[in-house]
Design a protein around this motif. Structure first.
Motif, PDB file in Angstrom:
ATOM      1  N   PHE A  62      13.404  17.286  -2.421  1.00 43.58           N
ATOM      2  CA  PHE A  62      12.865  16.300  -2.302  1.00 43.58           C
ATOM      3  C   PHE A  62      11.852  15.623  -3.643  1.00 43.58           C
ATOM      4  O   PHE A  62      10.915  16.085  -3.062  1.00 43.58           O
ATOM      5  N   THR A  63      11.888  14.596  -3.934  1.00 43.61           N
ATOM      6  CA  THR A  63      10.744  13.488  -5.078  1.00 43.61           C
ATOM      7  C   THR A  63      11.077  12.161  -4.139  1.00 43.61           C
ATOM      8  O   THR A  63      12.050  11.268  -4.395  1.00 43.61           O
ATOM      9  N   ASN A 102       1.069  -1.089  -0.255  1.00 46.39           N
ATOM     10  CA  ASN A 102       0.219  -0.027   0.049  1.00 46.39           C
ATOM     11  C   ASN A 102       0.771   1.392  -0.699  1.00 46.39           C
ATOM     12  O   ASN A 102       2.147   1.170  -0.692  1.00 46.39           O
ATOM     13  N   ASP A 103       1.234   2.186   0.961  1.00 42.65           N
ATOM     14  CA  ASP A 103       1.583   2.585   1.254  1.00 42.65           C
ATOM     15  C   ASP A 103       3.173   3.256   1.587  1.00 42.65           C
ATOM     16  O   ASP A 103       3.248   2.193   1.702  1.00 42.65           O
ATOM     17  N   MET A 104       4.389   3.711   0.619  1.00 43.65           N
ATOM     18  CA  MET A 104       5.297   3.908   0.996  1.00 43.65           C
ATOM     19  C   MET A 104       5.795   5.219   1.642  1.00 43.65           C
ATOM     20  O   MET A 104       5.473   6.076   0.960  1.00 43.65           O
ATOM     21  N   ALA A 105       7.112   4.751   2.444  1.00 45.03           N
ATOM     22  CA  ALA A 105       7.464   6.523   2.824  1.00 45.03           C
ATOM     23  C   ALA A 105       8.825   6.907   3.627  1.00 45.03           C
ATOM     24  O   ALA A 105       9.071   5.419   3.631  1.00 45.03           O
ATOM     25  N   TRP A 106       9.430   7.625   3.496  1.00 41.63           N
ATOM     26  CA  TRP A 106      10.314   7.830   4.296  1.00 41.63           C
ATOM     27  C   TRP A 106      10.215   8.889   5.142  1.00 41.63           C
ATOM     28  O   TRP A 106       9.526   9.935   5.051  1.00 41.63           O
ATOM     29  N   VAL A 152       9.017  12.115   6.199  1.00 39.50           N
ATOM     30  CA  VAL A 152       9.082  13.586   5.300  1.00 39.50           C
ATOM     31  C   VAL A 152       8.868  13.228   4.064  1.00 39.50           C
ATOM     32  O   VAL A 152       8.233  14.465   3.479  1.00 39.50           O
ATOM     33  N   ALA A 153       7.964  12.165   3.609  1.00 38.94           N
ATOM     34  CA  ALA A 153       6.939  11.692   2.171  1.00 38.94           C
ATOM     35  C   ALA A 153       6.553  11.146   1.891  1.00 38.94           C
ATOM     36  O   ALA A 153       7.219   9.262   3.023  1.00 38.94           O
ATOM     37  N   THR A 154       5.461  10.148   2.108  1.00 35.64           N
ATOM     38  CA  THR A 154       4.492   9.639   1.615  1.00 35.64           C
ATOM     39  C   THR A 154       4.524   9.428  -0.113  1.00 35.64           C
ATOM     40  O   THR A 154       4.396  10.622  -0.478  1.00 35.64           O
ATOM     41  N   CYS A 155       3.661   8.169  -0.408  1.00 36.75           N
ATOM     42  CA  CYS A 155       3.762   7.619  -2.146  1.00 36.75           C
ATOM     43  C   CYS A 155       2.090   6.499  -1.812  1.00 36.75           C
ATOM     44  O   CYS A 155       2.985   5.139  -0.806  1.00 36.75           O
ATOM     45  N   SER A 156       1.638   7.243  -1.971  1.00 30.62           N
ATOM     46  CA  SER A 156       0.492   6.180  -2.031  1.00 30.62           C
ATOM     47  C   SER A 156       0.841   5.357  -3.550  1.00 30.62           C
ATOM     48  O   SER A 156       1.178   4.922  -4.187  1.00 30.62           O
ATOM     49  N   SER A 157      -0.194   4.126  -3.350  1.00 32.87           N
ATOM     50  CA  SER A 157      -0.337   2.885  -4.268  1.00 32.87           C
ATOM     51  C   SER A 157      -0.658   3.480  -5.718  1.00 32.87           C
ATOM     52  O   SER A 157      -0.346   3.382  -6.403  1.00 32.87           O
TER      53      SER A 157
END
Length: 121
Positions: free
Chosen positions: A67-68, A32-36, A48-53
């Motif tokens: 940051f990206t 699902n979500d991935m994050a730093w 710091v940052a999240t990226c959803s599915s």
């Protein structure tokens, strides 16, 4: 069980760039979500940052524009491209994933061991 391994940290001068990677391995059906996150001594861990599915991203105000976060679902890997680094970015950076092992399994969080980023002249 999911293993997360971060890489790409190190010492960089102010204004420089680093690219962090975090690869997940093990019995993974879906992510699902991935994050730093990052953490400095004496302070709480900071998102710091999240990226959803679905590819939606969110950033802490302190890193917006610099940051990206991105992901490669086929490789079960999340990246953090860090540009225009500042001394205040110095921290241990951790990745986190929310995964399940089967279609009917439970979602659970996994954390990496962290990678040190030091920004100094």
């Amino acid at each position: 069980q999911v293993r997360l391994v971060e890489s790409g940290g190190g010492l960089v001068q102010p204004g420089g760039s680093l690219r962090l990677s975090c690869s997940a391995s093990g019995n993974i059906f879906s992510i699902n979500d991935m994050a730093w996150y990052r953490q400095v001594p004496g302070k709480e861990r900071e998102l710091v940052a999240t990226c959803s599915s679905g590819g939606s991203t969110n950033y802490a105000d302190s890193v917006k524009g610099r940051f990206t976060i991105s992901r490669d679902s086929a490789k079960h890997t999340v990246y953090l491209q860090m540009n225009s680094l500042k001394p205040d970015d110095t921290a241990i950076y951790y990745c986190k994933t929310n995964t399940k092992r089967s279609r009917t399994g439970n979602w659970y969080d996994s954390w990496g061991q962290g990678t040190q980023v030091t920004v100094s002249s």
